[in-house]
Design a protein around this motif. Sequence first.
Motif, mmCIF file in Angstrom:
data_model
loop_
_atom_site.group_PDB
_atom_site.id
_atom_site.type_symbol
_atom_site.label_atom_id
_atom_site.label_comp_id
_atom_site.label_asym_id
_atom_site.label_seq_id
_atom_site.Cartn_x
_atom_site.Cartn_y
_atom_site.Cartn_z
ATOM 1 N N HIS A 206 -84.443 79.587 51.131
ATOM 2 C CA HIS A 206 -85.560 80.930 50.902
ATOM 3 C C HIS A 206 -86.999 80.874 50.146
ATOM 4 O O HIS A 206 -87.276 80.868 50.351
ATOM 5 C CB HIS A 206 -84.646 82.272 51.259
ATOM 6 N N ALA B 11 -76.407 77.777 57.460
ATOM 7 C CA ALA B 11 -76.173 77.890 55.771
ATOM 8 C C ALA B 11 -75.293 77.911 55.295
ATOM 9 O O ALA B 11 -75.597 78.229 54.459
ATOM 10 C CB ALA B 11 -77.657 79.024 56.046
ATOM 11 N N ASP C 88 -82.675 82.687 59.094
ATOM 12 C CA ASP C 88 -81.742 83.258 58.085
ATOM 13 C C ASP C 88 -81.387 84.411 59.858
ATOM 14 O O ASP C 88 -80.397 84.734 58.581
ATOM 15 C CB ASP C 88 -82.554 84.456 57.340
ATOM 16 N N HIS D 256 -77.678 81.542 60.632
ATOM 17 C CA HIS D 256 -76.328 81.744 60.775
ATOM 18 C C HIS D 256 -75.662 81.329 62.312
ATOM 19 O O HIS D 256 -75.222 82.802 62.632
ATOM 20 C CB HIS D 256 -75.842 82.862 59.834
ATOM 21 N N HIS E 53 -82.494 77.600 58.666
ATOM 22 C CA HIS E 53 -81.940 78.255 57.660
ATOM 23 C C HIS E 53 -81.184 79.279 59.078
ATOM 24 O O HIS E 53 -82.425 80.388 58.694
ATOM 25 C CB HIS E 53 -82.161 78.584 56.579
ATOM 26 N N LYS F 272 -73.470 74.556 50.117
ATOM 27 C CA LYS F 272 -74.297 75.248 50.328
ATOM 28 C C LYS F 272 -73.502 76.384 49.209
ATOM 29 O O LYS F 272 -72.320 76.966 48.804
ATOM 30 C CB LYS F 272 -74.665 76.840 50.958
HETATM 31 ZN ZN LIG Z 1 -79.480 82.803 54.871
#
Ligand SMILES: [Zn+2]
Length: 553
Positions: free
Chosen positions: A392, A253, A454, A94, A92, A308
């Motif tokens: 998460h 993600a 993340d 970006h 996960h 998502k």
């Molecule tokens: Zn995220």
Amino acid sequence: MPGSRREFLYGLGVLTGSTLFAMEHSEPELILYNGNFWTVNSRRPRAQAVAISNSRFLAIGSNEEVLGLAAGNAKKIDLAGKTVLPGFIDAHSHPAEAGLSHLRMVDCDLRSIAEIQKALRERAAKTPAGEWVLGFKYDDTKTSEGRPLTLQDLDGAVPDHPVFVVHRGGHTAWTNSLALKLAKIDDKTPDPPGGKYDRDPATGHLTGHVREHGKDVFEKATPSKFTRDDHREGVKLISKMMTRTGITSVTDALGSPDGLRAYQDARELGQLSVRIYCHIYYMFMDQMLAAGVKTGLGDEWVKVGAQKMICDGSISERTARLSQPYIGRPDDFGIIVTSEEELYQQARKAHVAGWQLGTHANGDVGIDTTLRVYERLQKEMPRKDARYRFEHCTVVNDGLVQRIKALGGIPTPFSTYAYYHGEKMKEYGAERVNHMFALRSFIDAGIRPTQASDYPPGPFEPMMALQSEVTRTDMKGNVWGPQQKITLEEAIRVGTINGAYASYEENLKGSIEAGKLADLVVLGRDVFKEDPSNIINIPIERTMVGGTWVWEA
Ligand SMILES: [Zn+2]
């Protein structure tokens, strides 16, 4: 074929589903020998050497076994006893967006407000008056002043340009006065649904700090015109940054059509060095569904991931929706971003069309809401092997863990937060932190959690992830949630084969096994012999993706 060979070539025919493949490519192109391989394959957990052909592992075994396969042209590399692990999978992150940010925005990961002001001022000097100055990766807990940014700080640094600085977590931001003016927000403007324009409780004046949907009006106003080339350049930059840390696969993600195309464009030019599983944000789903796209379209380099959705707020910015209030803020339970019924409608559309689902859910209330949506879908329209993702999945309890297990769900908890964002966990309280990033609870329940940075909110270095998960200790030596410690071996599985499982690719990657993609990382020191509080300092010597070195120190 002699018996010993059969074992170390085991799986080749099964995994490729083709004996022809095995016959055509049975001569290795490359042999790595004299290595200390941890394969993450329970049938053969340790090895000294691997043979690689056509971007996949052909054989794994002892030096003798593998070197015995060498034919005329095979290149041989002596690893001099170095430790080798499967390439890491960041489940996960970006990447496309982070790459663009690194190209265009001020990196505010700095240790004082004064330094941030200086960096913004320098950018403003190169920016025509009236145009936006944008910052990212600002962290309110990491500056020496010991207080968050203010409107006055930003006005003082940059008076003639609108300024918009996003928190490292991405859910809140800080603006200057000109930005508020351009966005037509004043002291009388009501808060938007699902968001906040913070006001000084004494005076009622705006503070410039905006949260969740409070950011929307600024994001609409700031320039979002990127060319197709910009997107590709961003991917090129971030994939380089990631491979030098040992990452070989990443899940985007919050993917968009622009991002999905950028990954393909970069790949065509040989600039993509990590494999991408690209979730698609629900806002873009109409386009995807109209084109007949669904999860799994693509190949081993770029593949369409889950739809998502977003249920609640953020952990690092303390807006996750909790059943009990934040410590020191008795009325603050965090934010639900999307209602249960709305989430259900979004999810149903994609579920019916054959998509995997991934929902951002951080607080226990957010996770419970997401579970109810998934459980309802599974009851109404059961799907085999749906692998519902809980993006998460931070604050859990036994009941939530059991329901995730019953559903066959996959949590992707933050891997580097205990180490990197430990001090922010005070607002959750020691008891709750023992149920956050709950790898121990997930693994004990038979669930397969992943490694997940993340990034930008969390650093993506896999060595930091391992250290954080094994020690639950931050950079100052404070321990956060010791009940959730896992072993190093477990942490490596979380970062490799579990990530592959989360994208339906456990037969393709995630371990060093014959027939699987030759993705691996060579470490400068043996992670199993390292003091756990020093894992982060292990140098990454080389990273290989598909049989090619994409990073060499
Ligand atoms: Zn995220």
